[in-house]
Design an enzyme around this catalytic site. Sequence first.
Site, short mmCIF file in Angstrom:
data_model
loop_
_atom_site.label_atom_id
_atom_site.label_comp_id
_atom_site.label_asym_id
_atom_site.label_seq_id
_atom_site.Cartn_x
_atom_site.Cartn_y
_atom_site.Cartn_z
N LYS A 149 1.33 -1.04 -0.10
CA LYS A 149 -0.19 0.28 0.33
C LYS A 149 1.11 1.01 -0.28
CE LYS A 149 -0.16 0.15 5.19
NZ LYS A 149 -1.27 -0.38 6.06
N ARG A 183 -9.95 -0.04 16.16
CA ARG A 183 -10.58 1.05 15.37
C ARG A 183 -11.35 0.62 13.67
NH1 ARG A 183 -4.81 1.35 12.04
NH2 ARG A 183 -5.07 -0.66 11.14
N TYR A 207 16.81 29.77 8.52
CA TYR A 207 15.59 30.13 8.20
C TYR A 207 16.19 30.30 10.54
CZ TYR A 207 13.01 30.07 3.84
OH TYR A 207 13.81 30.10 2.93
N MET A 250 12.66 24.29 2.09
CA MET A 250 11.98 23.48 1.13
C MET A 250 12.76 22.77 0.33
SD MET A 250 8.37 24.28 -1.59
CE MET A 250 8.06 25.65 0.15
C1 LIG Z 1 -0.58 -1.90 6.49
C2 LIG Z 1 -1.01 -3.31 7.34
C3 LIG Z 1 0.10 -4.18 7.76
C4 LIG Z 1 1.29 -4.32 7.62
O1 LIG Z 1 2.11 -3.68 8.63
P1 LIG Z 1 3.72 -3.64 8.91
O2 LIG Z 1 3.18 -2.97 9.91
O3 LIG Z 1 4.08 -2.09 7.63
O4 LIG Z 1 3.92 -4.96 9.18
C5 LIG Z 1 -0.99 -5.27 8.19
N1 LIG Z 1 -2.00 -5.28 8.19
C6 LIG Z 1 -2.88 -4.18 8.33
C7 LIG Z 1 -4.36 -4.37 8.09
C8 LIG Z 1 -1.92 -3.18 7.86
O5 LIG Z 1 -2.87 -1.47 8.25
#
Ligand SMILES: *Cc1c(COP(=O)(O)O)cnc(C)c1O
Length: 358
Positions: A35, A130, A254, A302
């Site tokens: 992802k 969650r 800055y 930046m």
């Molecule tokens: C992003 C995600 C993972 C991967 O988690 P890591 O800590 O990067 O291994 C696994 N399961 C779900 C549901 C996630 O959203």
Amino acid sequence: MSRGTRALISRSALTHNLGRVRHYAPQANIWAVIKANAYGHGADVAAEALSAADGFAVSSLDEAIALRDSGVSHPILLLSGVTQADHWAEAAALGLHCVVHSRTQVEQIRTQTLPSPLSVWLKIDSGMHRLGLTPENVPAAFSALSQVSNVSVIGALTHMASADVPERDNATRQQFEVFQAASPATLQTSVGNSATILRHADCVGDWVRPGIMLYGATPTTEASAADYGLQPVMAFEAPVIAVRDIAAGESVGYGHRWQASRPARIATLAAGYGDGYPRHAPDGTPVWLGGQRVPIAGRVSMDLITVDVSLLSEEVKVGDMAQLWGPELPVDDVAEHIGTIGYELLTRLSLRVPKVFV
Ligand SMILES: *Cc1c(COP(=O)(O)O)cnc(C)c1O
């Protein structure tokens, strides 16, 4: 033309890290989590280098479509399913596996006719609160979905809240027990994120979902990525574009945030928050230059970062390459100085930084 700032992405490190997942979870199938553009590394190339995985997991339908468009034929899991009722048919047409985490989603699927088969994974809230069906709602969701034509419920999954935290190991075990008690016996299971794979090998389920460990960073402060035999995949590099000497008492950048307590030599690097390097990095955050760690001196802007190279044994020249994180400087160390985690630094790399795949 580019400024020379770049992210080198190592295919062989990705493949190696997938092997570490197999080592830690030898019995499990692997959903390689790619992802967020493979945590900033480039999803297409990651999918190629991780082609030995059993499937890929992403967050959005768009990410899944992009993978199918680039020819990925592996199973693809949508980690939160879809949000719009008319997207289930699209997910089915792409042959996706979809998480169903809410009664709203169950209703959306139940009240339509899917044109092609959809594989469903029930997400159970085992204590993170969650996403997920509460354990009491699982049986009704399971039986409702099992009656929908073209839907096969094949798995149950849950997500651990604190698998990275030793003080929370009891809570992690408890989540696993809640999940096991709530999972319909006929379904495959999926639990392990990276922290669970590395720290709770007996709680990972039939399918693991590693993300961060594939990219060679660690989810826990208990041990380094190298301790787990993981190799950094990304080297974020920027060239030195200026070097100057300043007198004691002069300040840099800055807000004049950093002041020289002695005569100092400052090197300026062609990277900044426009490239995804956090502006709130404090003085002292390490950068790798000239074969050693040198401290950030002055506020990140930046396009530019200033570092104090006064104590370097070698002379720094314009054109020398600095590593902001990578094999010489673990992203987890940099993140700790900045008050964040490696995940955030990697995923925030800006699109203007060219990726070079090696
Ligand atoms: C992003 C995600 C993972 C991967 O988690 P890591 O800590 O990067 O291994 C696994 N399961 C779900 C549901 C996630 O959203």
